[in-house]
Design a protein around this motif. Structure first.
Motif, PDB file in Angstrom:
ATOM      1  N   HIS A  98       0.816  -1.315  -0.128  1.00 37.34           N
ATOM      2  CA  HIS A  98       0.006   0.085  -0.093  1.00 37.34           C
ATOM      3  C   HIS A  98       0.906   1.211   0.067  1.00 37.34           C
ATOM      4  O   HIS A  98       0.544   2.249  -0.686  1.00 37.34           O
ATOM      5  N   GLY A  99       1.747   1.285   1.038  1.00 37.03           N
ATOM      6  CA  GLY A  99       2.917   2.492   1.197  1.00 37.03           C
ATOM      7  C   GLY A  99       3.744   2.582  -0.296  1.00 37.03           C
ATOM      8  O   GLY A  99       3.630   3.834  -0.685  1.00 37.03           O
ATOM      9  N   LEU A 100       4.194   1.776  -0.889  1.00 30.47           N
ATOM     10  CA  LEU A 100       4.674   1.773  -2.174  1.00 30.47           C
ATOM     11  C   LEU A 100       3.802   2.366  -3.364  1.00 30.47           C
ATOM     12  O   LEU A 100       4.228   3.127  -4.146  1.00 30.47           O
ATOM     13  N   GLY A 101       2.488   1.901  -3.483  1.00 29.96           N
ATOM     14  CA  GLY A 101       1.713   2.202  -4.332  1.00 29.96           C
ATOM     15  C   GLY A 101       1.253   3.509  -4.133  1.00 29.96           C
ATOM     16  O   GLY A 101       1.132   4.416  -5.064  1.00 29.96           O
ATOM     17  N   LEU A 102       1.195   4.105  -2.697  1.00 31.82           N
ATOM     18  CA  LEU A 102       0.780   5.514  -2.779  1.00 31.82           C
ATOM     19  C   LEU A 102       1.885   6.360  -3.200  1.00 31.82           C
ATOM     20  O   LEU A 102       1.804   7.383  -3.681  1.00 31.82           O
ATOM     21  N   VAL A 103       3.472   6.016  -3.046  1.00 32.35           N
ATOM     22  CA  VAL A 103       4.406   6.711  -3.199  1.00 32.35           C
ATOM     23  C   VAL A 103       4.302   6.839  -4.829  1.00 32.35           C
ATOM     24  O   VAL A 103       4.667   7.982  -5.166  1.00 32.35           O
ATOM     25  N   LEU A 104       4.228   5.934  -5.356  1.00 32.80           N
ATOM     26  CA  LEU A 104       4.313   5.655  -7.025  1.00 32.80           C
ATOM     27  C   LEU A 104       3.207   6.658  -7.421  1.00 32.80           C
ATOM     28  O   LEU A 104       3.411   7.365  -8.408  1.00 32.80           O
TER      29      LEU A 104
END
Length: 146
Positions: free
Chosen positions: A95-101
């Motif tokens: 989830h965190g990686l997706g939000l950053v991207l």
């Protein structure tokens, strides 16, 4: 659950109460003892993300994501339910990686991550379906959170 979990939990509580510096220390302490503790990386990623330090946040979330893929192995092609507490750190890393991207203007890359989360956890306790819908409509991260 153990000493490291207690330190990690203290970090999350401190972060929730606004004590970012102290929370960071707790997450780093956990990583000193176990460099592969995904949720400690998530905590550091969250701090960086909230401060707009996207390069730093991406570094922590990518490390957590790599560990997630490594740890889950064959399970990464099956289901990883949120209802099993030990799975939550892996879903949070994704989830965190997706939000950053998405925030960095890479919505297609974010969509791949979010769709994988839904595949792994179709009950979607994280509300990922709303993120997918927004990206599919062409919405930018900033507009989504405003």
């Amino acid at each position: 659950m153990g000493k490291l979990w207690d330190i990690l939990y203290d970090g999350w509580e401190l972060l929730k109460e606004g004590y970012e510096i102290e929370a960071r220390r707790k997450f780093k302490e956990v990583l000193k003892y176990d460099s592969k503790y995904v949720d400690a990386l998530n905590g550091l990623g969250n701090i960086a993300f909230d401060r707009g330090r996207l390069k730093e946040a991406e570094k922590y979330y990518r490390a957590a994501y790599r560990l997630t893929v490594e740890k889950l192995g064959d399970e990464f092609s099956k289901q990883v339910r949120w209802s099993i507490i030990s799975n939550r750190q892996y879903l949070r890393a994704m989830h965190g990686l997706g939000l950053v991207l998405w925030r960095k203007g890479k919505p297609r890359e974010a969509l791949v991550i979010f769709e994988k989360i839904l595949e792994l956890n179709p009950d979607d306790q994280q509300g990922i379906r709303f993120l997918v819908s927004a990206i599919e409509k062409g919405q930018k991260w900033k507009d989504f959170v405003d």
